[in-house]
Structure formats: structure tokens, C-alpha cells
Write a protein that holds these residues in place. Structure first.
Motif, PDB file in Angstrom:
ATOM      1  N   ASP A   1      -4.151  27.719   4.408  1.00 53.73           N
ATOM      2  CA  ASP A   1      -3.810  26.858   3.259  1.00 53.73           C
ATOM      3  C   ASP A   1      -5.058  26.562   2.443  1.00 53.73           C
ATOM      4  N   LEU A   2      -4.880  26.406   1.131  1.00 56.12           N
ATOM      5  CA  LEU A   2      -6.008  26.103   0.250  1.00 56.12           C
ATOM      6  C   LEU A   2      -6.529  24.699   0.541  1.00 56.12           C
ATOM      7  N   VAL A   3      -7.825  24.577   0.792  1.00 56.31           N
ATOM      8  CA  VAL A   3      -8.443  23.260   1.012  1.00 56.31           C
ATOM      9  C   VAL A   3      -8.960  22.708  -0.322  1.00 56.31           C
ATOM     10  N   GLY A   4      -9.529  23.577  -1.154  1.00 57.71           N
ATOM     11  CA  GLY A   4     -10.004  23.115  -2.455  1.00 57.71           C
ATOM     12  C   GLY A   4     -10.988  24.090  -3.066  1.00 57.71           C
TER      13      GLY A   4
ATOM     14  N   MET B   1       0.189  37.137   4.245  1.00 56.49           N
ATOM     15  CA  MET B   1       0.374  36.565   2.894  1.00 56.49           C
ATOM     16  C   MET B   1      -0.803  36.938   2.001  1.00 56.49           C
ATOM     17  N   THR B   2      -0.629  36.733   0.701  1.00 54.64           N
ATOM     18  CA  THR B   2      -1.781  36.846  -0.216  1.00 54.64           C
ATOM     19  C   THR B   2      -2.011  35.489  -0.854  1.00 54.64           C
TER      20      THR B   2
ATOM     21  N   ILE C   1      -9.158  38.600   7.028  1.00 57.01           N
ATOM     22  CA  ILE C   1      -8.997  38.342   5.596  1.00 57.01           C
ATOM     23  C   ILE C   1      -9.649  39.478   4.813  1.00 57.01           C
ATOM     24  N   THR C   2      -9.055  39.812   3.681  1.00 57.80           N
ATOM     25  CA  THR C   2      -9.619  40.842   2.804  1.00 57.80           C
ATOM     26  C   THR C   2      -9.569  40.351   1.357  1.00 57.80           C
TER      27      THR C   2
ATOM     28  N   VAL D   1      -4.224  37.821   3.964  1.00 54.15           N
ATOM     29  CA  VAL D   1      -4.412  37.292   5.321  1.00 54.15           C
ATOM     30  C   VAL D   1      -3.551  38.124   6.285  1.00 54.15           C
ATOM     31  N   PHE D   2      -4.143  38.475   7.430  1.00 53.30           N
ATOM     32  CA  PHE D   2      -3.445  39.281   8.435  1.00 53.30           C
ATOM     33  C   PHE D   2      -3.505  38.553   9.767  1.00 53.30           C
TER      34      PHE D   2
END
Length: 602
Positions: free
Chosen positions: A222-225, A183-184, A163-164, A173-174
Motif C-alpha cells: 500500500d502507498l505510504v506517501g 498488482m501494479t 518489485i519491478t 509487485v509479485f
């Protein structure tokens, strides 16, 4: 004669407003790492007065990180170079050097098997690179972000992810190896300053200048919060996970650090670490039981989980070049002052220190001397100030000088202070000017002998000017000519000798009886301007420190013998010297470090 390094009282991290600082932690839990100038500083986390300094970079180092095995450290600098060096040997042998990007490196992350490495920053053609740490072979590409990248991390478990966090407000994300852009994540509205995986790799956190901290799933991204809403009222500069992954520490420009429960994403405790701009928190580290944050002024705070109101300990010191040094009258305390006007007192034996409080000069200090419980300082705000040593604070009154002071000394018997300024020499006592002598040369340094003689170095006219103090006025006695600007002068404690150093690389010894050359000796082994000279208490040894980065110890009785301490302050000049006792020398330099040396005479 021989010498040995006794101790290093290390520089603080070099910080910059608006820039996150990266702290590195030792996987074995013993040390932590940061950078200052060309140096990587390794400090013992239990006892931070134990330090080691790596100085092999030729330009400013921005970040250093331990490998997961703990056997190597990778450090990245302003030019885009990465050096990988060993932690086991005292010499820190270089294993590899790579040049992965063509610009400043801002963060480094190792893969958990020590084999791969990602570096990110501000390259001209790319903002990051992934490669094998043994060979430098590329194992993927860091792409998909349009502005410099501030932070990166490697997932500590398989499947590997990278991650960067970038200044284009995204987290990328790589997947790999070989690593390819996946993805970004675009939750942040301002620069992303820090991204870090949890110890198990099941989650990762991102922190940004928008004051927000987000948690993502480590495998799917995925976004957790969101943590808190928002987490801080200022930009978040750093995040650190607890070893069990259940809590998160954040450091912010709102001058606080906060501890969060990962499951509920609610605050557990808040550490308020001051109220001034200098108290902005620019980094944090969680290592074992230690929670560390770094403030903009460079102070390292050890947080107390049981009492958020007050840190367990604050490590102080300097993170700007040190320009002045003196000792207490019993020689147990050292006082150092830096380019930014801060004064620090150090216990010469333990390295415990504290910063002097109160309103000081606010800029460079050029001279310091102790007399009867008071530390006198002169700075380029054209003033002579006093510090009450017992209260560790500046006294309110001060003496205004006619021009910028260059050096000072005190006639201890009478408590008379003599200050050499750009165009005059001032004689004062108790904040009252007793007399002022206008001069047509620029004084560089001042030394007073017990019998009332005053030696003043001439920066422009290449002379040492000798005066006698009569009825509180300076009367010229004689002049001693040099081949270059006279930089420093010092009378020996027994008042038999005067030593002067100059810009022509010479250290010259005079007899005070007739001010003629003593032992017919001019010492000339330095390769550049000699900045400072200091006498051992028994008047037998002279130490000289130079622009050529070395310290030389000279013996008065055996003038042909000397020892050289090369690269005493890495690739930086030595600015001041003093002797704690006849076998212990203290030196300070442009590298912001205070070093003690054990000198064994013949």
C-alpha cells in the motif's frame, strides 16, 4: 624475465544520458561494483585506487551485484547472459552461466538466502525472469508490464516479495515463491528508474523520471506517501537506504543528491554537485558510513553528511578508451588522455589523480609530451595545445595545424615540438610555427633523438622516414622499408637504437649509426598490428603493445628472449606504453584502465 601485475588504476563507470546506472555494494562493506564496457570493476570503498577487474564477458556488461553472502557476484550483459562467479579466488572462477532473457539486462537482485535471483531488462519475449541461482530452474514469471523493466528488488524478509519498475510508468509487485504477478502501482507519470526495499523489508521506495519518489508498505504494497513534493526538479535515477532504514538517499538529473528522513518524508540535506549537464547524478549507493553518487561524466562522489557543500572525495579518471600516455620528466606522474579529449594526471605510486581543467581539445588526443613544466597535447581538432602543469589547466593560446595530427615529440634541448599531421610535418616553438614540410605519405608517429634526428612512421607507404633538423627545417636523411604500415617509432634514451612497429605484426630494431638492422633482429611474436613501443630508461628493454591484446617485453642484448603478457587489457587492444623505471611498465588500453606491471629482467 618475469612479470607481475602491480596495480590497476581503474576505469570510471560507463554512463549514458537518460539511463540509470546500477552500483553494487559488498555485504561485507569492503568493496563496491560497477561496469564499463566488457569489464566489471571491483573497487575498495576505503581506498578506491585498489581495484580488480573481471573481464570474462564477451559483450558489454550492464550490471553486477554481490550475493548476500558476499561469496559470489552475478553480472548481466547486453546479450541477456548472466554469469555467476566467485569473489574469493583471484581467478574469479565461473560457477554458472544462464541466459534468462534475450536482450540487455538492466538490473539483478538476489534473494536474501542466496538461492533465487531476479533479472530484468529488455528481452524480446519477456522483460524479466526469476530462477534458482544454482540450477537456473524457473521459479515464477515476471509479467504484467508492457515495456522494458529498468529496476528490480527482492524483499529481504519473509514473506518474499518482488518489485519491478518499468518504462510503462508502473511498479509491479509479485508474491511467491513461485512468483506470480499481484498488482501494479500507478503513482508515477514517467518511466520508473529505481525500486529498492529498505534493509528490514518493511518499506520500499520507487523513483521515476517525473522527479517523484514514493514509499510503500513492504508487506501489503500500500502507498505510504510521497517523499518531498516532488523530491527533485529532474528525473530521479537512483535511491539507496541507510543501513538502519531511517533515511533515504536519492540521486537526480537536476545535478543534486538529497538525504531524506523516512518518517517525516522531509529533506535532511541537499548536495549540489555541479551546474553542467555532466553533473547530472545517475546513481547512488549507501554502504556502511559511505554515501556515493555517480555523475554523468563518470566521477564518483563521496558525500559528506556533515558538509553537504563539498564531497569528501571525488574519484576521477577515464570512462572512454585511452589514446595517449606520457610521463613527467622525473617519471613520478603519469598523464593519460582519452578518446573524449579529457586529460588526467596520476601519481604513479599511489594512483591519486586529478583531471586537467580548462578548455581542451574536446575530442580525441593523439599525442602528449612533457617539457619544462608544460604538457603539450595534439588533438583531432587540428591544434597543438599546452597545459600548465603547476596550475593543472590548459593555457589559452594554441597553435593551429594544417591537418589532423597523428603523433608528436619534443627536442628537449631546444624545446622544439615536431608534430606529424595527415599531410605535413610541423616544427614549432613557443606556439610559433618555425617550418612545415609537406609530405606525400600519412605520418603515424614521431620520435626525436637528442642529436636532432627525427623519425616519422609512414602509415600509407610502409616506411620509416628519417630526417635531420637543420636551421629549424627537416632535411631527409634516409628511409627504412617495412612490410606493413609503420604504426609507432621510438629512439632509445641512449640514442643507440631506433625501434619501429608495424601493421605486419613486427617490431624492428635499428642501429642509429647507420640505420641498419641491429642484432639482425626483427621480432615477430605478435598476432596483429603492433600499436605502440616504449623503451626502458636504461635502453635495455623494449615493450610493445598490440591489437592482439598482449604486451611483449624484448631484451636488446638477448634478442632471442622475451616475455608475453597475454590479455593485458582483457579483450581490448593496448594503445600506449611507458616505463616509470627500469622494472615498472605502465600500459593503457581500449578498456579505459591504466595498469602498472613489475618486470623482472633476466
Amino acid at each position: 624475465m618475469s612479470y607481475a601485475s602491480k596495480s590497476i588504476y581503474a576505469a570510471l563507470p560507463r554512463t549514458q544520458r537518460g539511463q540509470p546506472l546500477v552500483l553494487g555494494g559488498d555485504p561485507k562493506g569492503k568493496n563496491f561494483l560497477y561496469t564499463n564496457g566488457n569489464s566489471v570493476i571491483i573497487r575498495n570503498i576505503e581506498n578506491p585506487s585498489i581495484a580488480d577487474v573481471y573481464t570474462e564477458h564477451s559483450c558489454q556488461v550492464n550490471v553486477a551485484k554481490y550475493s548476500p553472502s558476499g561469496f559470489y557476484i552475478a553480472s548481466g550483459d547486453q546479450s541477456g547472459k548472466i554469469r555467476i562467479w566467485d569473489t574469493v579466488n583471484k581467478e574469479h572462477i565461473l560457477k554458472n552461466e544462464f541466459h534468462p532473457i534475450g536482450g540487455p539486462i538492466k538490473d539483478i537482485a538476489w534473494s536474501p538466502d542466496n538461492q533465487r535471483m531476479v533479472v530484468v531488462g529488455e528481452g524480446r519475449e519477456r522483460f524479466g525472469h526469476v530462477f534458482m541461482s544454482e540450477t537456473g530452474t524457473s521459479v515464477g514469471e515476471i509479467s504484467g508490464q508492457s515495456k522494458p523493466i529498468n529496476s528490480c528488488d527482492f524483499r529481504p524478509s519473509r514473506p518474499f516479495r518482488l518489485i519491478t519498475g518499468s518504462e510503462d510508468n508502473t511498479v509491479a509487485v509479485f508474491e511467491g515463491p513461485p512468483f506470480k504477478f499481484k498488482m501494479t502501482k500507478q503513482e508515477h507519470t514517467r518511466f520508473v528508474q529505481a525500486v529498492r526495499y529498505s534493509p528490514s523489508g518493511n518499506l520500499f521506495a520507487s523513483a521515476g523520471f517525473d522527479g517523484k519518489v514514493y514509499l510503500y508498505d513492504g508487506a501489503s504494497s500500500d502507498l505510504v506517501g510521497e517523499v518531498g513534493a516532488p523530491a527533485h526538479s529532474g528525473g530521479v535515477y537512483g535511491v539507496a537506504w541507510s543501513p538502519d532504514g531511517k533515511q533515504l538517499l536519492t540521486a537526480s538529473g537536476d545535478k543534486t543528491a538529497k538525504l531524506w528522513d523516512v518518517e517525516t518524508r522531509q529533506v535532511v540535506s541537499q548536495f549540489v554537485l555541479g551546474s553542467t549537464v555532466d553533473d547530472q547524478q545517475v546513481s547512488c549507493l549507501w554502504q556502511g558510513n559511505y554515501l556515493l553518487t555517480v555523475s554523468l561524466r563518470g566521477f564518483i562522489n563521496y558525500l559528506d553528511v556533515n558538509d553537504p557543500n563539498k564531497p569528501l572525495r571525488i574519484v576521477k579518471g577515464h570512462n572512454k578508451p585511452i589514446t595517449a600516455l606520457t610521463l613527467s620528466e622525473d617519471r613520478t606522474t603519469m598523464y593519460t588522455a582519452s578518446h573524449d579529449g579529457n586529460v588526467t594526471n596520476w601519481n604513479a605510486e599511489t594512483g591519486e589523480n586529478d583531471r586537467v581543467e580548462g578548455t581542451g581539445h574536446g575530442n580525441q588526443i593523439n599525442g602528449m609530451r612533457v617539457c619544462e613544466g608544460t604538457l603539450y597535447t595534439c588533438g583531432i581538432d587540428d591544434s597543438l595545445k599546452q597545459i600548465d602543469l603547476e596550475g593543472n589547466t590548459y593555457k589559452p593560446e594554441h597553435l593551429k595545424l594544417a591537418s589532423q595530427p597523428r603523433g608528436m615529440d619534443i627536442l628537449k634541448e631546444e624545446n622544439i615540438v615536431v608534430v606529424g599531421s595527415v599531410n605535413e610535418i610541423t616544427v614549432s616553438k613557443d606556439n610559433q610555427k618555425l617550418s612545415a614540410l609537406k609530405v606525400d605519405y600519412e605520418p603515424s608517429s614521431v620520435s626525436c633523438s637528442p642529436r636532432g634526428h627525427v623519425a616519422v612512421g609512414g602509415n600509407m607507404d610502409n616506411k620509416v622516414h628519417i630526417y635531420e633538423l637543420k636551421d629549424n627545417k627537416l632535411e631527409p636523411l634516409t628511409e627504412l622499408s617495412h612490410l606493413g604500415p609503420v604504426i609507432d617509432v621510438a629512439y632509445s634514451p641512449n640514442d643507440k637504437y631506433l625501434v619501429a612497429s608495424d601493421g605486419h605484426r613486427k617490431v624492428v630494431l635499428y642501429s642509429t649509426e647507420d640505420y641498419k638492422l641491429a642484432n639482425n633482429k626483427e621480432w615477430g611474436f605478435h598476432n596483429a598490428r603492433v600499436n605502440c613501443v616504449a623503451w626502458s630508461p636504461d635502453s635495455e628493454l623494449v615493450a610493445s603493445g598490440s591489437l592482439d591484446t598482449s604486451i611483449i617485453i624484448w631484451h636488446v642484448e638477448k634478442p632471442t628472449k622475451h616475455i608475453v603478457i597475454k590479455n593485458a587489457h582483457a579483450q581490448n587492444q593496448v594503445t600506449r606504453l611507458a616505463w616509470v623505471d627500469n622494472t615498472t611498465l605502465v600500459s593503457v588500453g581500449q578498456d579505459c584502465n591504466t595498469k602498472l606491471w613489475t618486470i623482472t629482467p633476466f
